[in-house]
Design a protein around this motif. Structure first.
Motif, PDB file in Angstrom:
ATOM      1  N   ARG A   1       0.829  -1.199   0.000  1.00 19.48           N
ATOM      2  CA  ARG A   1       0.000   0.000   0.000  1.00 19.48           C
ATOM      3  C   ARG A   1       0.871   1.259   0.000  1.00 19.48           C
ATOM      4  NH1 ARG A   1      -5.355  -0.034   2.121  1.00 19.48           N
ATOM      5  NH2 ARG A   1      -6.260  -2.132   2.100  1.00 19.48           N
TER       6      ARG A   1
ATOM      7  N   ASP B   1      -0.324   6.746   2.465  1.00 19.75           N
ATOM      8  CA  ASP B   1      -1.617   7.260   2.919  1.00 19.75           C
ATOM      9  C   ASP B   1      -2.664   6.166   3.075  1.00 19.75           C
ATOM     10  OD1 ASP B   1      -0.748   9.824   3.114  1.00 19.75           O
ATOM     11  OD2 ASP B   1      -1.600  10.504   1.213  1.00 19.75           O
ATOM     12  N   THR B   2      -2.525   5.064   2.335  1.00 23.23           N
ATOM     13  CA  THR B   2      -3.552   4.022   2.380  1.00 23.23           C
ATOM     14  C   THR B   2      -3.167   2.849   3.276  1.00 23.23           C
ATOM     15  OG1 THR B   2      -2.653   2.934   0.399  1.00 23.23           O
ATOM     16  CG2 THR B   2      -4.370   4.609   0.073  1.00 23.23           C
ATOM     17  N   ARG B   3      -2.015   2.936   3.958  1.00 18.87           N
ATOM     18  CA  ARG B   3      -1.689   1.905   4.937  1.00 18.87           C
ATOM     19  C   ARG B   3      -2.714   1.923   6.060  1.00 18.87           C
ATOM     20  NH1 ARG B   3       4.776   3.138   4.827  1.00 18.87           N
ATOM     21  NH2 ARG B   3       5.220   1.919   2.947  1.00 18.87           N
TER      22      ARG B   3
ATOM     23  N   THR C   1      -7.447   3.947   7.291  1.00 21.81           N
ATOM     24  CA  THR C   1      -6.159   4.251   6.672  1.00 21.81           C
ATOM     25  C   THR C   1      -5.405   5.305   7.471  1.00 21.81           C
ATOM     26  OG1 THR C   1      -7.025   6.023   5.281  1.00 21.81           O
ATOM     27  CG2 THR C   1      -7.138   3.771   4.389  1.00 21.81           C
TER      28      THR C   1
ATOM     29  N   ARG D   1     -14.391   9.349   3.126  1.00 18.31           N
ATOM     30  CA  ARG D   1     -13.820   9.874   1.888  1.00 18.31           C
ATOM     31  C   ARG D   1     -13.267  11.282   2.115  1.00 18.31           C
ATOM     32  NH1 ARG D   1     -17.562   8.065  -0.822  1.00 18.31           N
ATOM     33  NH2 ARG D   1     -18.948   9.893  -0.837  1.00 18.31           N
TER      34      ARG D   1
ATOM     35  N   GLN E   1     -10.035  10.957   4.056  1.00 18.38           N
ATOM     36  CA  GLN E   1      -8.989  10.354   3.228  1.00 18.38           C
ATOM     37  C   GLN E   1      -8.413  11.370   2.243  1.00 18.38           C
ATOM     38  OE1 GLN E   1      -7.717   7.150   3.318  1.00 18.38           O
ATOM     39  NE2 GLN E   1      -6.268   7.716   1.711  1.00 18.38           N
TER      40      GLN E   1
END
Length: 512
Positions: free
Chosen positions: A49, A52-54, A143, A213, A216
């Motif tokens: 990943r 940022d998406t870990r 995340t 969203r 994120q």
């Protein structure tokens, strides 16, 4: 050769431990083997990943359950011991969440991260989803970007006066940008209580998907929420009007320290700009904390054009740590060379001896004058062989220091602000001068010196490079000046923290 496994432990919620036992039973593995397998799977997932998406566990984001109010109390978490293969704990920890303001490793109680705990909590949740008591309705895993977004909203809702004077009155300044989006924010249990409130408002609602969203992406809708939280009193805020979290003490000092850290970050960036500029300079002031640096006239920086490849010799100088690479925006340079284009003799010795730090920070360390830090204190066991003290002086000063230690240990009984344990602790260290002196300094015990020695009248590390000092002396000096600079910076931040209690709210007319 098989490397031995290392023993460590983490503390997990009871529900996490139950889920771990269920995974262990389902896979017919011991708990130890299950932990090792899950952490290896976690590393594979996180590596695949982007940053940022870990993934991180919601209990880590919210520091839940809250830490006990005193060290004598305990929360309901369960200690889980484990034996891990070499390097696994370190690798898993580097992939775990670290919120803005948290150190990489251990730190003060309210700031300390829990990376290995987070890694194992995420690993368990991916294999067997579970919900901690008190976090019902919230997603168990989010995340890193969502976690940081939630933290930034929490910061906006809990600004101190010192932060408001920057963020509300000067929102377009570089200082505001650092405070808003970089690694300087302060932590406290109260902020995590507010984070829990915001998480329930945003992530346990029918609009969870849209809010996830927003957190994120952190685009315009996110900035609108942050703007509203920073400028609206809680009773008038749609998100905060029913928040029951209240601070247990005044956090103005922590806010002032956060502003100071932001100013310090900008000061180091300004030093980077000086070191990469295509001009010679003799003196510059580091704006925070406001001390001068003297640059030897024969030292120069070698500017590099954007995208320029290093020559073989330059690459060798960099690899062998004879110079450092300084970067400032699109500009960069190799520093320091002499006017003939050769590395400064023994610069590599100083660089190797110094604790890990950025290139401009090390440049400051080398150039800072002892007029700022004070002369370093050399203990007698080093001062005699270095020729700074005679054996007779050593014997006399050691006897005097021993008498000072005994007198201070006895007098500590009557010291009004010390705890009951201090006299006994000092008495136990009377024959251990270094540890006695360290404890006395930490506790503000007067009556020294407690360790025999003398000052070394050096000007700076830069000047010492060309002196008759040996390499061992130079290494000692680098480590010592680093410690002295650290104490001076801590003192400056402490002063900024104290001054923050006198700040008022920004004037309404100044708020943008």
């Amino acid at each position: 050769m098989i490397r031995p496994r290392s023993q460590t432990s983490v503390r997990l919620s009871p529900n996490a431990v139950t889920a771990l036992e269920q995974v262990s039973a389902a896979r017919s593995l011991s708990r130890d083997a299950t932990v090792r397998t899950l952490l290896n799977e976690y590393i594979d997932v996180q590596d695949a990943r982007s940053e940022d998406t870990r993934l991180t566990h919601i209990s880590t984001v919210l520091r839940f359950p809250p830490p006990p109010l005193s060290r004598a109390e305990r929360d309901n978490r369960v200690r889980v011991a484990m034996r891990l293969d070499a390097g696994v704990a370190e690798r898993a920890s580097t992939l775990a969440l670290r919120l803005p303001g948290q150190p990489v490793a251990r730190g003060p109680r309210d700031y300390s991260p829990r990376p290995l705990t987070d890694a194992l909590a995420v690993a368990i949740a991916l294999a067997r989803p579970y919900t901690d008591d008190g976090l019902e309705g919230l997603p168990s895993v989010v995340t890193h970007a969502v976690a940081v977004g939630l933290w930034r909203l929490t910061v906006a809702a809990t600004l101190t006066r010192a932060e408001k004077r920057v963020l509300l009155a000067r929102p377009d300044s570089e200082l505001a940008a650092v405070l808003n989006d970089e690694d300087v924010s302060w932590h406290s249990p109260w902020r995590f209580e507010v984070a829990l409130h915001l998480a329930r408002k945003l992530l346990a609602s029918p609009d969870r998907s849209a809010n996830l969203r927003m957190l994120q992406q952190q685009g315009d809708p996110f900035e609108a929420v942050r703007f509203e939280l920073a400028r609206t009193e809680w009773p008038d805020s749609r998100l905060m009007h029913d928040c029951v979290a209240r601070p247990r003490y005044d956090h103005e000092g922590r806010g002032g320290a956060a502003v100071w850290r932001a100013e310090r970050k900008l000061a180091i960036e300004e030093l980077s700009a000086v070191l990469t500029a295509d001009r010679h300079w003799d003196r510059v002031e580091v704006a925070c904390p406001g001390w001068p640096l003297e640059h030897p006239s024969e030292w120069i920086a070698l500017p590099l054009a954007f995208g320029q490849r290093l020559s073989d010799r330059q690459q060798e100088d960099l690899d062998m740590r004879r110079v450092v690479l300084v970067q400032s925006g699109s500009r960069s340079s190799l520093w320091p060379y002499n006017v003939h284009g050769d590395p400064i003799p023994r610069f590599d010795v100083a660089l190797t001896a110094a604790p890990k730090q950025s290139a401009p920070s090390f440049a400051e360390l080398v150039l800072i004058s002892t007029e700022v830090t004070g002369w370093p204190w050399v203990p007698s066991d080093l001062a005699v062989p270095w020729g700074l003290m005679s054996p007779a002086d050593r014997e006399r000063l050691e006897a005097q220091a021993a008498a000072n230690r005994r007198r201070a240990a006895h007098a500590a009984v009557d010291h009004w602000h010390h705890s009951d344990w201090l006299p006994e602790a000092l008495e136990a260290l009377v024959d251990d001068p270094p540890r006695f002196a360290r404890l006395a300094r930490q506790q503000g015990v007067s009556g020294g010196p407690f360790r025999a020695g003398c000052v070394w009248r050096v000007e700076s590390i830069a000047q010492t490079l060309t002196s008759t000092a040996t390499d061992d002396q130079l290494r000692w000096l680098v480590r010592t000046i680093h410690q002295m600079r650290t104490r001076a910076l801590e003192g400056a931040m402490r002063w900024a923290s104290q001054q923050a209690y006198w700040h008022g709210e920004p004037r309404a007319d100044d708020i943008v």
